[in-house]
Design a protein around this motif. Structure first.
Motif, PDB file in Angstrom:
ATOM      1  N   ILE A   1     -71.945   2.845 -93.826  1.00 44.89           N
ATOM      2  CA  ILE A   1     -71.924   2.161 -92.398  1.00 44.89           C
ATOM      3  C   ILE A   1     -70.476   2.010 -91.826  1.00 44.89           C
ATOM      4  N   GLU A   2     -70.157   2.310 -90.889  1.00 48.48           N
ATOM      5  CA  GLU A   2     -68.668   2.258 -90.466  1.00 48.48           C
ATOM      6  C   GLU A   2     -68.685   1.530 -89.114  1.00 48.48           C
ATOM      7  N   GLY A   3     -67.471   1.057 -88.695  1.00 49.56           N
ATOM      8  CA  GLY A   3     -67.316   0.743 -87.257  1.00 49.56           C
ATOM      9  C   GLY A   3     -68.504  -0.442 -86.714  1.00 49.56           C
ATOM     10  N   VAL A   4     -68.900  -1.358 -87.631  1.00 50.48           N
ATOM     11  CA  VAL A   4     -69.530  -2.264 -87.361  1.00 50.48           C
ATOM     12  C   VAL A   4     -68.800  -3.484 -87.469  1.00 50.48           C
ATOM     13  N   ASP A   5     -68.514  -4.411 -86.377  1.00 51.57           N
ATOM     14  CA  ASP A   5     -67.696  -5.591 -86.744  1.00 51.57           C
ATOM     15  C   ASP A   5     -68.524  -6.746 -86.877  1.00 51.57           C
ATOM     16  N   THR A   6     -69.001  -6.783 -88.442  1.00 54.17           N
ATOM     17  CA  THR A   6     -70.046  -7.786 -88.513  1.00 54.17           C
ATOM     18  C   THR A   6     -69.295  -8.622 -89.667  1.00 54.17           C
ATOM     19  N   GLU A   7     -69.409  -9.846 -89.667  1.00 56.61           N
ATOM     20  CA  GLU A   7     -68.942 -10.475 -91.047  1.00 56.61           C
ATOM     21  C   GLU A   7     -69.641 -10.541 -92.235  1.00 56.61           C
ATOM     22  N   TRP A   8     -69.494 -10.119 -93.354  1.00 51.29           N
ATOM     23  CA  TRP A   8     -70.094 -10.065 -94.446  1.00 51.29           C
ATOM     24  C   TRP A   8     -69.439 -11.044 -95.681  1.00 51.29           C
ATOM     25  N   SER A   9     -70.361 -11.676 -96.028  1.00 52.05           N
ATOM     26  CA  SER A   9     -69.985 -12.858 -97.066  1.00 52.05           C
ATOM     27  C   SER A   9     -70.234 -12.485 -98.277  1.00 52.05           C
ATOM     28  N   ALA A  10     -69.375 -12.599 -99.259  1.00 51.83           N
ATOM     29  CA  ALA A  10     -69.593 -12.443-100.640  1.00 51.83           C
ATOM     30  C   ALA A  10     -69.398 -13.771-101.549  1.00 51.83           C
ATOM     31  N   THR A  11     -69.547 -14.669-100.681  1.00 52.87           N
ATOM     32  CA  THR A  11     -69.427 -15.837-101.678  1.00 52.87           C
ATOM     33  C   THR A  11     -70.820 -16.185-102.220  1.00 52.87           C
ATOM     34  N   PRO A  12     -70.792 -16.452-103.569  1.00 51.88           N
ATOM     35  CA  PRO A  12     -72.289 -16.849-104.153  1.00 51.88           C
ATOM     36  C   PRO A  12     -72.743 -18.243-103.292  1.00 51.88           C
ATOM     37  N   SER A  13     -73.977 -18.215-103.790  1.00 47.44           N
ATOM     38  CA  SER A  13     -74.654 -19.633-103.297  1.00 47.44           C
ATOM     39  C   SER A  13     -74.067 -20.822-103.829  1.00 47.44           C
ATOM     40  N   ARG A  14     -74.045 -21.811-103.383  1.00 46.53           N
ATOM     41  CA  ARG A  14     -73.937 -23.137-103.918  1.00 46.53           C
ATOM     42  C   ARG A  14     -75.189 -24.085-103.986  1.00 46.53           C
ATOM     43  N   GLY A  15     -74.916 -25.295-104.694  1.00 47.90           N
ATOM     44  CA  GLY A  15     -76.109 -26.147-104.916  1.00 47.90           C
ATOM     45  C   GLY A  15     -77.196 -25.794-105.371  1.00 47.90           C
ATOM     46  N   LEU A  16     -78.389 -26.008-105.011  1.00 49.07           N
ATOM     47  CA  LEU A  16     -79.613 -25.432-105.511  1.00 49.07           C
ATOM     48  C   LEU A  16     -79.874 -23.809-105.243  1.00 49.07           C
ATOM     49  N   GLY A  17     -79.274 -23.420-104.396  1.00 48.60           N
ATOM     50  CA  GLY A  17     -79.345 -21.892-103.943  1.00 48.60           C
ATOM     51  C   GLY A  17     -78.825 -21.135-105.241  1.00 48.60           C
ATOM     52  N   PHE A  18     -77.919 -21.488-105.999  1.00 49.59           N
ATOM     53  CA  PHE A  18     -77.305 -20.844-107.003  1.00 49.59           C
ATOM     54  C   PHE A  18     -78.506 -20.753-108.246  1.00 49.59           C
ATOM     55  N   TRP A  19     -79.203 -21.999-108.519  1.00 52.36           N
ATOM     56  CA  TRP A  19     -80.205 -21.712-109.272  1.00 52.36           C
ATOM     57  C   TRP A  19     -81.194 -20.765-108.976  1.00 52.36           C
ATOM     58  N   GLU A  20     -81.585 -20.879-107.710  1.00 50.48           N
ATOM     59  CA  GLU A  20     -82.604 -20.157-107.233  1.00 50.48           C
ATOM     60  C   GLU A  20     -82.290 -18.541-107.058  1.00 50.48           C
ATOM     61  N   ASP A  21     -80.980 -18.144-106.944  1.00 50.98           N
ATOM     62  CA  ASP A  21     -80.690 -16.966-107.278  1.00 50.98           C
ATOM     63  C   ASP A  21     -80.703 -16.367-108.767  1.00 50.98           C
TER      64      ASP A  21
END
Length: 363
Positions: free
Chosen positions: A101-121
């Motif tokens: 997938i190339e040429g797509v100007d879309t932000e991609w976040s690799a930051t892990p979830s924080r708070g309760l989302g961390f435990w859900e993951d």
């Protein structure tokens, strides 16, 4: 899983969900850059059907895996052939070429979830994965938190509050280790440069699991391969990181710094200095729209070198006069750190006859 891997100057690898190398691909893998077929087995898969198949066979101890693929050339023909040659498929099928997938100007976040989302993951992954013998102590500690394999994760109000607070405290503890690693020493004596990956390939020794070492790296980065953990002269990749200046002070987004990189940088391929956000641990968000706004490297024809072959690189809110080509911008709202990458580092790096000095704060 079947992998058809292309020949050429590439660095790749398969990792399990503990981010431990299952097998390197490409120059540091068994195909040594010649390409070939691989079979990746799950924890309980039978290897017998693949004996004599001509494929390299490797086993993952987790069901989820991660595949990394990096092309180490700017040659457009080699780039195209490498991409055409990578194919994946399930055992019993014909591998299908990967769709890039190339040429797509879309932000991609690799930051892990924080708070309760961390435990859900975490609960999701624990439920999907098999439990190794070495994992049982961790599973026992997770059980009072409501994370039990085979059971839904449904914390009550009290548990939710404690888990949110615990996640925040845990992140502060790991961030402290990231900035002040206690398990290792600077790579060059008298500097604040650390080797980013400073543990064994297996992430354990004869006596310990390298928990602090693992947490320090994986808080801010992903992936390890044999070529990253144990590079040798002329092969693999070296990652160095620094969070302090020449006075031992933490670097700040509201101050400017100069990094003087000595001449004859010992790499057979290329080097790069990449800027990351301390908050998100992904490439720095400074308003730039191209790669060089967060990464300066030896293949950049716009870089200005000194007459003796050395180069001065700058990080800060404003560029020194005449240094725009060698500058990456910081913004006061977000702290930063860097990786200095060396691809196919050569002997002067390993014997330390060549060294990086610390960042110098610019008054």
């Amino acid at each position: 899983m079947l992998i058809d891997y292309p020949a050429g100057p590439t660095a790749g690898g398969v990792l399990d969900f503990w981010q431990r190398p299952v097998v390197d691909l490409g120059l540091t893998g068994p195909d040594q850059g010649k390409g070939g077929g691989y079979v990746i087995l799950g924890p309980d898969d039978d290897a017998t059907p693949f004996e004599g198949s001509g494929r390299y066979v490797a086993r993952s101890e987790t069901l989820n895996i991660f595949i990394a693929f990096r092309v180490l050339t700017e040659d457009p023909n080699l780039m195209a052939s490498s991409k055409r040659g990578l194919a994946l498929g399930r055992a019993g099928s014909t591998p299908t070429p990967v769709r890039f997938i190339e040429g797509v100007d879309t932000e991609w976040s690799a930051t892990p979830s924080r708070g309760l989302g961390f435990w859900e993951d975490l609960a999701t992954v624990v439920d999907e994965e098999s439990v190794r013998e070495v994992d049982k102590a961790l599973m026992a500690m997770l059980e009072p938190l409501g994370i039990v394999k085979g059971e839904p994760f449904a914390p009550d109000e009290r548990q939710r509050r404690l888990l949110v607070e615990g996640a925040a405290l845990g992140e502060l503890m790991v961030r402290n280790m990231q900035v002040n690693p206690r398990h290792t020493s600077p790579f060059w004596v008298g500097t604040s440069w650390y080797k980013l990956i400073d543990f064994e390939i297996e992430q354990e020794t004869d006596t310990i699991l390298q928990i602090d070492q693992r947490a320090t790296l994986f808080y801010e980065a992903v992936t390890t391969t044999k070529g990253m953990v144990h590079p040798t002269p002329g092969t693999g990749q070296v990652y160095l990181t620094s969070k302090r200046d020449s006075e031992g002070r933490l670097v700040r987004a509201d101050r400017s710094y100069r990094l003087h990189v000595p001449a004859e940088i010992p790499v057979a391929q290329f080097w790069s200095l990449t800027l990351y956000s301390e908050d998100t641990r992904r490439p720095y968000e400074n308003g730039g729209t191209d790669i060089r706004s967060v990464s300066l490297d030896s293949r950049d024809e716009n870089l200005d070198f000194n007459d003796d072959g050395s180069i001065d690189l700058y990080i800060g809110p404003t560029a020194p006069h005449g240094a725009d080509n060698n500058w990456m911008k910081t913004v006061a709202e977000d702290g930063w750190f860097v990786y200095f990458r060396m691809y196919a580092a050569t002997k002067p790096f390993f014997d330390k006859s060549w060294a990086l000095p610390d960042f110098q704060a610019i008054p």
